[in-house]
Design a protein around this motif. Structure first.
Motif, PDB file in Angstrom:
ATOM      1  N   TYR A 207     -80.327  73.608  46.447  1.00  0.00           N
ATOM      2  CA  TYR A 207     -80.100  73.617  48.440  1.00  0.00           C
ATOM      3  C   TYR A 207     -80.888  72.529  48.872  1.00  0.00           C
ATOM      4  CZ  TYR A 207     -78.818  78.040  46.594  1.00  0.00           C
ATOM      5  OH  TYR A 207     -78.629  79.646  45.471  1.00  0.00           O
ATOM      6  N   SER A 208     -81.347  71.368  48.571  1.00  0.00           N
ATOM      7  CA  SER A 208     -81.599  69.936  49.092  1.00  0.00           C
ATOM      8  C   SER A 208     -81.087  69.956  50.749  1.00  0.00           C
ATOM      9  CB  SER A 208     -81.468  68.925  48.268  1.00  0.00           C
ATOM     10  OG  SER A 208     -80.397  68.907  48.166  1.00  0.00           O
ATOM     11  N   PRO A 209     -81.229  69.530  52.009  1.00  0.00           N
ATOM     12  CA  PRO A 209     -80.044  69.041  52.939  1.00  0.00           C
ATOM     13  C   PRO A 209     -78.702  68.478  52.673  1.00  0.00           C
ATOM     14  CG  PRO A 209     -82.995  68.811  53.557  1.00  0.00           C
ATOM     15  CD  PRO A 209     -82.677  69.005  51.751  1.00  0.00           C
ATOM     16  N   ALA A 210     -79.425  67.615  51.957  1.00  0.00           N
ATOM     17  CA  ALA A 210     -78.282  66.830  50.928  1.00  0.00           C
ATOM     18  C   ALA A 210     -77.333  67.573  50.786  1.00  0.00           C
ATOM     19  CB  ALA A 210     -77.978  65.293  50.428  1.00  0.00           C
ATOM     20  N   SER A 211     -77.030  68.451  49.311  1.00  0.00           N
ATOM     21  CA  SER A 211     -75.896  69.750  49.277  1.00  0.00           C
ATOM     22  C   SER A 211     -76.135  70.535  50.185  1.00  0.00           C
ATOM     23  CB  SER A 211     -76.529  70.497  47.688  1.00  0.00           C
ATOM     24  OG  SER A 211     -77.357  71.671  47.794  1.00  0.00           O
ATOM     25  N   VAL A 212     -76.483  70.775  51.108  1.00  0.00           N
ATOM     26  CA  VAL A 212     -75.855  72.336  52.145  1.00  0.00           C
ATOM     27  C   VAL A 212     -75.297  71.710  53.124  1.00  0.00           C
ATOM     28  CG1 VAL A 212     -76.892  73.922  53.155  1.00  0.00           C
ATOM     29  CG2 VAL A 212     -77.998  73.578  51.534  1.00  0.00           C
TER      30      VAL A 212
ATOM     31  N   LEU B 287     -72.941  69.014  52.112  1.00  0.00           N
ATOM     32  CA  LEU B 287     -71.603  68.526  51.796  1.00  0.00           C
ATOM     33  C   LEU B 287     -71.362  69.991  51.703  1.00  0.00           C
ATOM     34  CD1 LEU B 287     -72.673  66.948  49.337  1.00  0.00           C
ATOM     35  CD2 LEU B 287     -71.489  65.695  50.990  1.00  0.00           C
ATOM     36  N   TRP B 288     -72.147  71.303  51.190  1.00  0.00           N
ATOM     37  CA  TRP B 288     -71.105  72.653  51.678  1.00  0.00           C
ATOM     38  C   TRP B 288     -70.492  72.722  52.913  1.00  0.00           C
ATOM     39  CZ3 TRP B 288     -72.464  77.251  53.666  1.00  0.00           C
ATOM     40  CH2 TRP B 288     -71.397  78.671  53.459  1.00  0.00           C
ATOM     41  N   MET B 289     -71.258  72.796  53.549  1.00  0.00           N
ATOM     42  CA  MET B 289     -70.979  72.722  54.798  1.00  0.00           C
ATOM     43  C   MET B 289     -69.562  72.042  55.059  1.00  0.00           C
ATOM     44  SD  MET B 289     -74.771  73.680  57.289  1.00  0.00           S
ATOM     45  CE  MET B 289     -73.779  74.102  58.118  1.00  0.00           C
ATOM     46  N   LEU B 290     -69.874  70.335  55.323  1.00  0.00           N
ATOM     47  CA  LEU B 290     -68.876  70.076  55.156  1.00  0.00           C
ATOM     48  C   LEU B 290     -67.525  70.472  54.592  1.00  0.00           C
ATOM     49  CD1 LEU B 290     -67.799  67.531  56.725  1.00  0.00           C
ATOM     50  CD2 LEU B 290     -68.328  66.613  54.990  1.00  0.00           C
ATOM     51  N   SER B 291     -67.713  70.970  53.562  1.00  0.00           N
ATOM     52  CA  SER B 291     -66.283  71.320  52.292  1.00  0.00           C
ATOM     53  C   SER B 291     -65.653  72.590  52.727  1.00  0.00           C
ATOM     54  CB  SER B 291     -67.096  72.080  50.513  1.00  0.00           C
ATOM     55  OG  SER B 291     -67.945  72.398  51.065  1.00  0.00           O
ATOM     56  N   LEU B 292     -66.482  73.492  54.139  1.00  0.00           N
ATOM     57  CA  LEU B 292     -65.966  74.371  54.490  1.00  0.00           C
ATOM     58  C   LEU B 292     -64.507  74.630  56.105  1.00  0.00           C
ATOM     59  CD1 LEU B 292     -68.982  76.486  55.551  1.00  0.00           C
ATOM     60  CD2 LEU B 292     -67.291  77.517  53.675  1.00  0.00           C
ATOM     61  N   PRO B 293     -64.499  73.260  56.246  1.00  0.00           N
ATOM     62  CA  PRO B 293     -63.136  73.150  56.984  1.00  0.00           C
ATOM     63  C   PRO B 293     -62.273  72.111  56.036  1.00  0.00           C
ATOM     64  CG  PRO B 293     -64.733  71.700  57.633  1.00  0.00           C
ATOM     65  CD  PRO B 293     -65.901  73.008  56.505  1.00  0.00           C
ATOM     66  N   VAL B 294     -62.829  71.622  54.954  1.00  0.00           N
ATOM     67  CA  VAL B 294     -61.546  71.026  53.962  1.00  0.00           C
ATOM     68  C   VAL B 294     -61.074  71.500  52.812  1.00  0.00           C
ATOM     69  CG1 VAL B 294     -61.830  68.530  52.419  1.00  0.00           C
ATOM     70  CG2 VAL B 294     -63.020  68.783  54.981  1.00  0.00           C
ATOM     71  N   VAL B 295     -61.668  72.471  52.619  1.00  0.00           N
ATOM     72  CA  VAL B 295     -61.592  73.166  51.239  1.00  0.00           C
ATOM     73  C   VAL B 295     -60.021  74.022  51.570  1.00  0.00           C
ATOM     74  CG1 VAL B 295     -61.996  74.806  49.374  1.00  0.00           C
ATOM     75  CG2 VAL B 295     -63.903  72.841  49.785  1.00  0.00           C
TER      76      VAL B 295
END
Length: 99
Positions: free
Chosen positions: A41-46, A48-56
């Motif tokens: 749960y590093s800031p980078a992985s979270v 990227l996860w938040m960035l994937s919410l509108p893209v996926v």
């Protein structure tokens, strides 16, 4: 009525893809030891996860477009209705594509 059905199916695909993303975020925290949580749960992985919410959901809706809108009319672009050469038995013939 048809528009409501298409919108409901699209919303179902979006909500389903978000549910999968939430499970993928939570699952490593359950599976791996607690000492690894900083790396999982590093800031980078979270981020990227938040960035994937509108893209996926965009890709999910594109993949499920046949189910979302099953009776859609296929519209031929204006450039595809022009005469196109085709090779048959070594000879170029011209066929007209009806749209």
């Amino acid at each position: 009525m048809r528009g409501i059905r298409v919108a409901a199916r699209a919303a179902l695909v979006v909500l389903g893809s978000w549910a999968v993303l939430v499970v993928l975020l939570v699952l490593p925290g359950v599976v791996f030891p607690t000492g690894w949580q900083w790396y999982i749960y590093s800031p980078a992985s979270v981020g990227l996860w938040m960035l994937s919410l509108p893209v996926v959901p965009l890709f999910a809706c594109k993949a499920a477009s046949g189910w979302i809108n099953p009776g859609r009319r296929v519209v031929t672009p204006h450039w595809a209705a022009a005469e196109t050469p085709t090779a048959v038995a070594g000879k170029a013939i011209t066929t007209r594509v009806e749209g």
